[in-house]
Motif scaffolding. Structure first.
Motif, PDB file in Angstrom:
ATOM      1  N   GLU A  28      62.926  13.291  10.467  1.00 35.35           N
ATOM      2  CA  GLU A  28      64.218  13.154   9.630  1.00 35.35           C
ATOM      3  C   GLU A  28      64.989  14.119   9.410  1.00 35.35           C
ATOM      4  O   GLU A  28      64.262  15.108   8.203  1.00 35.35           O
ATOM      5  CB  GLU A  28      64.469  11.807   9.144  1.00 35.35           C
ATOM      6  CG  GLU A  28      66.028  11.123   8.419  1.00 35.35           C
ATOM      7  CD  GLU A  28      66.890   9.890   8.180  1.00 35.35           C
ATOM      8  OE1 GLU A  28      66.408   9.573   8.487  1.00 35.35           O
ATOM      9  OE2 GLU A  28      65.462   9.448   7.330  1.00 35.35           O
ATOM     10  N   LYS A  29      66.610  14.818   9.696  1.00 35.11           N
ATOM     11  CA  LYS A  29      66.572  16.276   9.431  1.00 35.11           C
ATOM     12  C   LYS A  29      66.559  15.937   7.960  1.00 35.11           C
ATOM     13  O   LYS A  29      67.071  15.139   7.523  1.00 35.11           O
ATOM     14  CB  LYS A  29      68.702  15.538   9.720  1.00 35.11           C
ATOM     15  CG  LYS A  29      68.340  16.507  11.046  1.00 35.11           C
ATOM     16  CD  LYS A  29      69.978  16.505  11.915  1.00 35.11           C
ATOM     17  CE  LYS A  29      69.923  16.708  13.179  1.00 35.11           C
ATOM     18  NZ  LYS A  29      69.984  14.996  13.774  1.00 35.11           N
ATOM     19  N   LYS A  32      70.111  14.448   5.955  1.00 36.56           N
ATOM     20  CA  LYS A  32      69.860  13.632   6.121  1.00 36.56           C
ATOM     21  C   LYS A  32      68.679  12.453   4.982  1.00 36.56           C
ATOM     22  O   LYS A  32      69.745  11.759   4.644  1.00 36.56           O
ATOM     23  CB  LYS A  32      69.572  12.541   7.950  1.00 36.56           C
ATOM     24  CG  LYS A  32      69.750  11.663   7.803  1.00 36.56           C
ATOM     25  CD  LYS A  32      71.325  10.496   8.366  1.00 36.56           C
ATOM     26  CE  LYS A  32      71.072   9.328   8.350  1.00 36.56           C
ATOM     27  NZ  LYS A  32      69.872   8.491   8.915  1.00 36.56           N
ATOM     28  N   LEU A  35      71.059  13.373   1.754  1.00 37.41           N
ATOM     29  CA  LEU A  35      71.842  12.326   1.421  1.00 37.41           C
ATOM     30  C   LEU A  35      71.655  10.491   1.099  1.00 37.41           C
ATOM     31  O   LEU A  35      72.141  10.509   0.412  1.00 37.41           O
ATOM     32  CB  LEU A  35      73.182  12.181   2.881  1.00 37.41           C
ATOM     33  CG  LEU A  35      74.379  13.289   2.879  1.00 37.41           C
ATOM     34  CD1 LEU A  35      74.384  13.557   4.685  1.00 37.41           C
ATOM     35  CD2 LEU A  35      74.978  13.667   2.633  1.00 37.41           C
ATOM     36  N   GLU A  36      70.462  10.687   2.472  1.00 36.96           N
ATOM     37  CA  GLU A  36      70.457   8.998   1.323  1.00 36.96           C
ATOM     38  C   GLU A  36      70.438   8.513   0.231  1.00 36.96           C
ATOM     39  O   GLU A  36      70.138   7.794  -0.241  1.00 36.96           O
ATOM     40  CB  GLU A  36      69.244   8.820   2.054  1.00 36.96           C
ATOM     41  CG  GLU A  36      68.966   8.333   3.651  1.00 36.96           C
ATOM     42  CD  GLU A  36      70.041   7.149   4.074  1.00 36.96           C
ATOM     43  OE1 GLU A  36      70.139   6.976   3.661  1.00 36.96           O
ATOM     44  OE2 GLU A  36      71.213   7.344   5.188  1.00 36.96           O
ATOM     45  N   TYR A  54      77.372  19.577  10.969  1.00 38.62           N
ATOM     46  CA  TYR A  54      76.854  18.486   9.543  1.00 38.62           C
ATOM     47  C   TYR A  54      78.132  17.289   9.138  1.00 38.62           C
ATOM     48  O   TYR A  54      77.466  16.058   8.978  1.00 38.62           O
ATOM     49  CB  TYR A  54      76.771  19.281   8.451  1.00 38.62           C
ATOM     50  CG  TYR A  54      76.073  20.088   8.754  1.00 38.62           C
ATOM     51  CD1 TYR A  54      75.126  19.451   7.787  1.00 38.62           C
ATOM     52  CD2 TYR A  54      75.668  20.668   8.574  1.00 38.62           C
ATOM     53  CE1 TYR A  54      73.619  20.462   7.511  1.00 38.62           C
ATOM     54  CE2 TYR A  54      74.516  21.895   8.521  1.00 38.62           C
ATOM     55  CZ  TYR A  54      73.887  21.414   7.658  1.00 38.62           C
ATOM     56  OH  TYR A  54      72.527  21.971   7.714  1.00 38.62           O
ATOM     57  N   ASN A  56      78.343  14.721  11.809  1.00 38.30           N
ATOM     58  CA  ASN A  56      78.543  12.887  12.151  1.00 38.30           C
ATOM     59  C   ASN A  56      77.243  12.377  10.879  1.00 38.30           C
ATOM     60  O   ASN A  56      77.087  11.300  11.445  1.00 38.30           O
ATOM     61  CB  ASN A  56      77.427  13.203  13.447  1.00 38.30           C
ATOM     62  CG  ASN A  56      76.141  13.744  13.640  1.00 38.30           C
ATOM     63  OD1 ASN A  56      76.203  14.198  12.714  1.00 38.30           O
ATOM     64  ND2 ASN A  56      75.669  13.726  14.280  1.00 38.30           N
ATOM     65  N   HIS A  57      77.441  13.456   9.941  1.00 41.86           N
ATOM     66  CA  HIS A  57      76.360  12.531   8.828  1.00 41.86           C
ATOM     67  C   HIS A  57      77.860  11.818   7.965  1.00 41.86           C
ATOM     68  O   HIS A  57      77.039  10.431   7.071  1.00 41.86           O
ATOM     69  CB  HIS A  57      76.052  13.325   7.922  1.00 41.86           C
ATOM     70  CG  HIS A  57      75.099  14.082   8.736  1.00 41.86           C
ATOM     71  ND1 HIS A  57      74.768  14.940   8.537  1.00 41.86           N
ATOM     72  CD2 HIS A  57      73.718  13.489   8.731  1.00 41.86           C
ATOM     73  CE1 HIS A  57      73.524  15.237  10.058  1.00 41.86           C
ATOM     74  NE2 HIS A  57      72.813  14.525   9.550  1.00 41.86           N
TER      75      HIS A  57
END
Ligand SMILES: Nc1nc2c(ncn2[C@@H]2O[C@H](COP(=O)(O)OP(=O)(O)OP(=O)(O)O)[C@@H](O)[C@H]2O)c(=O)[nH]1
Length: 185
Positions: A28-29, A32, A35-36, A54, A56-57
């Motif tokens: 996983e990036k 990401k 952010l999670e 970036y 599309n996050h």
């Protein structure tokens, strides 16, 4: 205390050879994964980068107010933008830091100083909370090409919070991924 969160993703990634935040660690990036964790802590999250990939996050992107100044330029951008009196600054290349570490640093923060996490005795300016009131000090450092974050921290009121003393963390969770070799290890 109200806080805004800024992920610094505007670096050159010269050692990695491609934009670090978008590189995958454990499938996983990195951005990401950061952010999670942030999503479950607070609503005000922005990514400081000029790389549209970036987008599309689903979080706002913010370009540096003064480009090519390294993380100090990212910090200036964050403090200028912050609608809250404090900003949590996070590098995009430490995807394994657990949510509890974020919460611990937030709990440790006092409004009139910088709160810096240290890991294995080494302070990490890119896992730290900065008062917005320091914006003009940061601007002076940037204008004077004094770009070392740690020097800025030493010049200002701060408190170092050793993560490993307070929480039962494995230091490896604070690893940052700078090179292809780091990804393989
Ligand atoms: N917004 C912003 N972030 C930056 C800048 N320079 C570095 N960063 C971020 O700061 C963190 C640490 O960056 P470094 O690893 O020191 O530098 P880098 O340029 O990304 O990578 P190298 O070229 O390999 O040194 C990463 O999250 C970078 O994305 C910058 O000029 N602006």
């Amino acid at each position: 205390m109200e806080l805004s969160f800024y992920i610094l993703s505007g670096g050159k990634s010269s050692r990695m050879g491609e934009d670090k935040g978008l590189v995958e660690v454990n499938g996983e990036k990195m951005v990401k994964q950061v952010l999670e964790k942030l999503k479950s802590i607070g609503p005000q999250i922005k990514i400081i980068t000029s790389n549209k990939a970036y987008k599309n996050h689903g979080f706002p992107l913010l370009p540096d107010v003064v480009p090519n100044k390294g993380p100090m330029g990212g910090l200036l951008t964050a403090l200028k933008d912050s609608p809250t009196s404090n900003a949590f600054i996070i590098g995009c290349d430490m995807p394994l830091i657990p949510k509890e570490a974020y919460l611990h640093l937030i709990r440790s923060h006092q409004e009139d100083r910088i709160t810096v996490a240290s890991i294995g005795g080494i302070p990490n300016p890119l896992f730290s909370i900065y008062p917005k009131s320091l914006e003009s000090n940061v601007a002076s450092h940037v204008a004077g090409e004094k770009l070392k974050m740690i020097d800025f921290i030493r010049d200002n009121k701060h408190e170092v919070i050793p993560m490993e003393n307070s929480l039962d963390f494995d230091e490896s969770l604070f690893k940052n991924f700078n090179t292809r070799e780091d990804l393989e290890s």
